[in-house]
Design a protein around this motif. Structure first.
Motif, PDB file in Angstrom:
ATOM      1  N   TRP A  61       6.778 -10.846   1.724  1.00  8.85           N
ATOM      2  CA  TRP A  61       7.597  -9.779   2.667  1.00  8.85           C
ATOM      3  C   TRP A  61       6.870  -9.386   3.653  1.00  8.85           C
ATOM      4  O   TRP A  61       6.024  -8.292   3.714  1.00  8.85           O
ATOM      5  CB  TRP A  61       8.080  -8.778   1.704  1.00  8.85           C
ATOM      6  CG  TRP A  61       9.046  -9.332   0.597  1.00  8.85           C
ATOM      7  CD1 TRP A  61       8.568  -9.630  -0.786  1.00  8.85           C
ATOM      8  CD2 TRP A  61      10.273  -9.560   0.515  1.00  8.85           C
ATOM      9  NE1 TRP A  61       9.739 -10.203  -1.290  1.00  8.85           N
ATOM     10  CE2 TRP A  61      10.805  -9.991  -0.651  1.00  8.85           C
ATOM     11  CE3 TRP A  61      11.379  -9.277   1.375  1.00  8.85           C
ATOM     12  CZ2 TRP A  61      12.133 -10.388  -0.913  1.00  8.85           C
ATOM     13  CZ3 TRP A  61      12.661  -9.639   1.314  1.00  8.85           C
ATOM     14  CH2 TRP A  61      13.002 -10.070  -0.100  1.00  8.85           C
ATOM     15  N   GLN A  62       7.043  -9.538   4.963  1.00  7.84           N
ATOM     16  CA  GLN A  62       6.295  -9.089   5.973  1.00  7.84           C
ATOM     17  C   GLN A  62       6.789  -7.885   6.262  1.00  7.84           C
ATOM     18  O   GLN A  62       6.012  -6.988   6.777  1.00  7.84           O
ATOM     19  CB  GLN A  62       6.814 -10.045   7.156  1.00  7.84           C
ATOM     20  CG  GLN A  62       6.146 -11.423   6.939  1.00  7.84           C
ATOM     21  CD  GLN A  62       6.387 -12.336   8.248  1.00  7.84           C
ATOM     22  OE1 GLN A  62       6.630 -11.917   9.448  1.00  7.84           O
ATOM     23  NE2 GLN A  62       6.122 -13.775   8.037  1.00  7.84           N
ATOM     24  N   ASN A  63       7.901  -7.426   6.755  1.00 11.83           N
ATOM     25  CA  ASN A  63       8.370  -5.883   6.944  1.00 11.83           C
ATOM     26  C   ASN A  63       8.426  -5.065   5.685  1.00 11.83           C
ATOM     27  O   ASN A  63       9.785  -5.172   5.122  1.00 11.83           O
ATOM     28  CB  ASN A  63       9.696  -6.260   7.888  1.00 11.83           C
ATOM     29  CG  ASN A  63       9.308  -6.804   9.079  1.00 11.83           C
ATOM     30  OD1 ASN A  63       8.359  -6.538   9.556  1.00 11.83           O
ATOM     31  ND2 ASN A  63      10.209  -7.453   9.592  1.00 11.83           N
ATOM     32  N   MET A  64       7.630  -4.308   5.327  1.00 16.82           N
ATOM     33  CA  MET A  64       7.704  -3.437   4.483  1.00 16.82           C
ATOM     34  C   MET A  64       6.879  -2.293   4.422  1.00 16.82           C
ATOM     35  O   MET A  64       5.869  -2.150   5.188  1.00 16.82           O
ATOM     36  CB  MET A  64       7.462  -4.141   2.938  1.00 16.82           C
ATOM     37  CG  MET A  64       6.117  -4.558   2.815  1.00 16.82           C
ATOM     38  SD  MET A  64       5.558  -5.359   1.144  1.00 16.82           S
ATOM     39  CE  MET A  64       6.217  -6.857   1.320  1.00 16.82           C
ATOM     40  N   ILE A  65       7.193  -1.280   3.539  1.00 14.57           N
ATOM     41  CA  ILE A  65       6.376  -0.231   3.670  1.00 14.57           C
ATOM     42  C   ILE A  65       5.887  -0.094   2.358  1.00 14.57           C
ATOM     43  O   ILE A  65       6.487  -0.381   1.346  1.00 14.57           O
ATOM     44  CB  ILE A  65       7.091   1.140   4.131  1.00 14.57           C
ATOM     45  CG1 ILE A  65       8.146   1.553   3.203  1.00 14.57           C
ATOM     46  CG2 ILE A  65       7.396   1.096   5.615  1.00 14.57           C
ATOM     47  CD1 ILE A  65       8.808   3.101   3.660  1.00 14.57           C
ATOM     48  N   PHE A  66       4.520   0.664   2.397  1.00 12.27           N
ATOM     49  CA  PHE A  66       3.756   0.435   0.996  1.00 12.27           C
ATOM     50  C   PHE A  66       3.821   1.981   0.483  1.00 12.27           C
ATOM     51  O   PHE A  66       3.928   2.890   1.321  1.00 12.27           O
ATOM     52  CB  PHE A  66       2.514   0.198   1.182  1.00 12.27           C
ATOM     53  CG  PHE A  66       2.387  -1.376   1.357  1.00 12.27           C
ATOM     54  CD1 PHE A  66       2.028  -2.183   0.249  1.00 12.27           C
ATOM     55  CD2 PHE A  66       1.976  -1.793   2.571  1.00 12.27           C
ATOM     56  CE1 PHE A  66       2.079  -3.735   0.533  1.00 12.27           C
ATOM     57  CE2 PHE A  66       1.948  -3.243   2.750  1.00 12.27           C
ATOM     58  CZ  PHE A  66       2.089  -4.029   1.785  1.00 12.27           C
ATOM     59  N   GLY A  67       4.063   2.336  -0.546  1.00 11.42           N
ATOM     60  CA  GLY A  67       4.110   3.790  -1.304  1.00 11.42           C
ATOM     61  C   GLY A  67       3.102   3.809  -2.282  1.00 11.42           C
ATOM     62  O   GLY A  67       2.247   2.928  -2.381  1.00 11.42           O
ATOM     63  N   GLU A  68       3.114   5.025  -2.854  1.00 18.99           N
ATOM     64  CA  GLU A  68       2.257   5.120  -3.961  1.00 18.99           C
ATOM     65  C   GLU A  68       3.023   6.016  -4.962  1.00 18.99           C
ATOM     66  O   GLU A  68       4.118   6.719  -4.943  1.00 18.99           O
ATOM     67  CB  GLU A  68       1.074   5.945  -3.419  1.00 18.99           C
ATOM     68  CG  GLU A  68       1.501   7.465  -2.985  1.00 18.99           C
ATOM     69  CD  GLU A  68       0.324   8.168  -2.108  1.00 18.99           C
ATOM     70  OE1 GLU A  68       0.290   9.443  -2.386  1.00 18.99           O
ATOM     71  OE2 GLU A  68      -0.692   7.669  -1.588  1.00 18.99           O
ATOM     72  N   PHE A  69       2.340   6.121  -6.513  1.00 19.29           N
ATOM     73  CA  PHE A  69       2.880   6.723  -7.519  1.00 19.29           C
ATOM     74  C   PHE A  69       2.028   7.970  -7.227  1.00 19.29           C
ATOM     75  O   PHE A  69       0.878   7.991  -7.354  1.00 19.29           O
ATOM     76  CB  PHE A  69       2.591   6.042  -8.648  1.00 19.29           C
ATOM     77  CG  PHE A  69       3.467   4.602  -8.550  1.00 19.29           C
ATOM     78  CD1 PHE A  69       4.571   4.429  -8.879  1.00 19.29           C
ATOM     79  CD2 PHE A  69       2.587   3.502  -8.508  1.00 19.29           C
ATOM     80  CE1 PHE A  69       5.434   3.288  -8.792  1.00 19.29           C
ATOM     81  CE2 PHE A  69       3.144   2.137  -8.424  1.00 19.29           C
ATOM     82  CZ  PHE A  69       4.567   2.167  -8.782  1.00 19.29           C
ATOM     83  N   ASN A  70       3.055   9.259  -7.487  1.00 19.45           N
ATOM     84  CA  ASN A  70       2.135  10.389  -7.613  1.00 19.45           C
ATOM     85  C   ASN A  70       1.705  10.835  -9.193  1.00 19.45           C
ATOM     86  O   ASN A  70       2.024   9.978  -9.839  1.00 19.45           O
ATOM     87  CB  ASN A  70       2.952  11.810  -7.083  1.00 19.45           C
ATOM     88  CG  ASN A  70       4.182  12.187  -7.459  1.00 19.45           C
ATOM     89  OD1 ASN A  70       4.453  11.433  -8.640  1.00 19.45           O
ATOM     90  ND2 ASN A  70       4.933  12.797  -7.147  1.00 19.45           N
ATOM     91  N   THR A  71       1.100  11.792  -9.315  1.00 17.62           N
ATOM     92  CA  THR A  71       0.752  12.178 -10.520  1.00 17.62           C
ATOM     93  C   THR A  71       1.769  12.517 -11.775  1.00 17.62           C
ATOM     94  O   THR A  71       1.544  12.233 -13.105  1.00 17.62           O
ATOM     95  CB  THR A  71      -0.159  13.761 -10.707  1.00 17.62           C
ATOM     96  OG1 THR A  71       0.603  14.563 -10.145  1.00 17.62           O
ATOM     97  CG2 THR A  71      -1.449  13.388  -9.869  1.00 17.62           C
ATOM     98  N   GLN A  72       2.823  12.544 -11.088  1.00 19.37           N
ATOM     99  CA  GLN A  72       4.066  12.452 -12.190  1.00 19.37           C
ATOM    100  C   GLN A  72       4.868  10.984 -12.191  1.00 19.37           C
ATOM    101  O   GLN A  72       6.124  10.874 -12.713  1.00 19.37           O
ATOM    102  CB  GLN A  72       5.240  13.648 -11.573  1.00 19.37           C
ATOM    103  CG  GLN A  72       4.475  15.048 -11.776  1.00 19.37           C
ATOM    104  CD  GLN A  72       3.908  15.441 -10.742  1.00 19.37           C
ATOM    105  OE1 GLN A  72       4.030  15.205  -9.398  1.00 19.37           O
ATOM    106  NE2 GLN A  72       2.801  16.351 -10.805  1.00 19.37           N
ATOM    107  N   SER A  73       4.393  10.172 -11.669  1.00 13.93           N
ATOM    108  CA  SER A  73       4.726   8.750 -11.674  1.00 13.93           C
ATOM    109  C   SER A  73       5.758   8.751 -10.592  1.00 13.93           C
ATOM    110  O   SER A  73       6.809   7.848 -10.811  1.00 13.93           O
ATOM    111  CB  SER A  73       5.152   8.476 -12.849  1.00 13.93           C
ATOM    112  OG  SER A  73       3.726   8.254 -13.640  1.00 13.93           O
TER     113      SER A  73
END
Length: 126
Positions: free
Chosen positions: A2-14
């Motif tokens: 998947w070339q066009n994507m944004i990466f996210g993150e899980f915060n402390t509350q998931s």
């Protein structure tokens, strides 16, 4: 893959957090962290003060009642532009009072693929 994507993150509350850009009426891009809320059926929700400070167009003739975790609430409707995955989208935005988080809704999943793998720590939208 998947070339066009944004990466996210899980915060402390998931919770699922993605950085997107809010485009002001002057064309400036303001990067913010938005929470993907699968219970929210719209595109984007934010505090009325934020929408007004961005210079987004308020549809003064229309408001929308929606069910929230705190009961029914009335939201103002704006036309706003966001930068997501390197592309600008002009979308309907719900503005409310006292919204702590900027929310991405499930409407994005109509056009973007969500991958959330907690065990591998992978979160993408694209």
């Amino acid at each position: 893959m998947w070339q066009n994507m944004i990466f996210g993150e899980f915060n402390t509350q998931s919770e699922l957090i993605f950085e997107i850009g809010l485009v002001t009426s002057d064309g400036d891009i303001i990067p913010i962290n938005a929470l993907l809320d699968t219970g929210f059926t719209g595109w984007l929700a934010l505090d009325n003060q934020d929408a007004l400070s961005l210079g987004w167009i308020l549809n003064i003739n229309e408001q929308r009642d929606m069910q929230t975790a705190w009961g029914e609430a009335r939201f103002s409707l704006y036309e706003g532009t966001v930068l997501l995955d390197g592309e600008e989208f002009t979308i309907e935005v719900l503005g409310g009072d006292y919204l702590d988080n900027i929310l991405l809704g499930v409407r994005w999943l109509e056009t973007k693929r969500l991958v959330a793998d907690f065990t591998a720590g992978v979160l993408t939208l694209g």
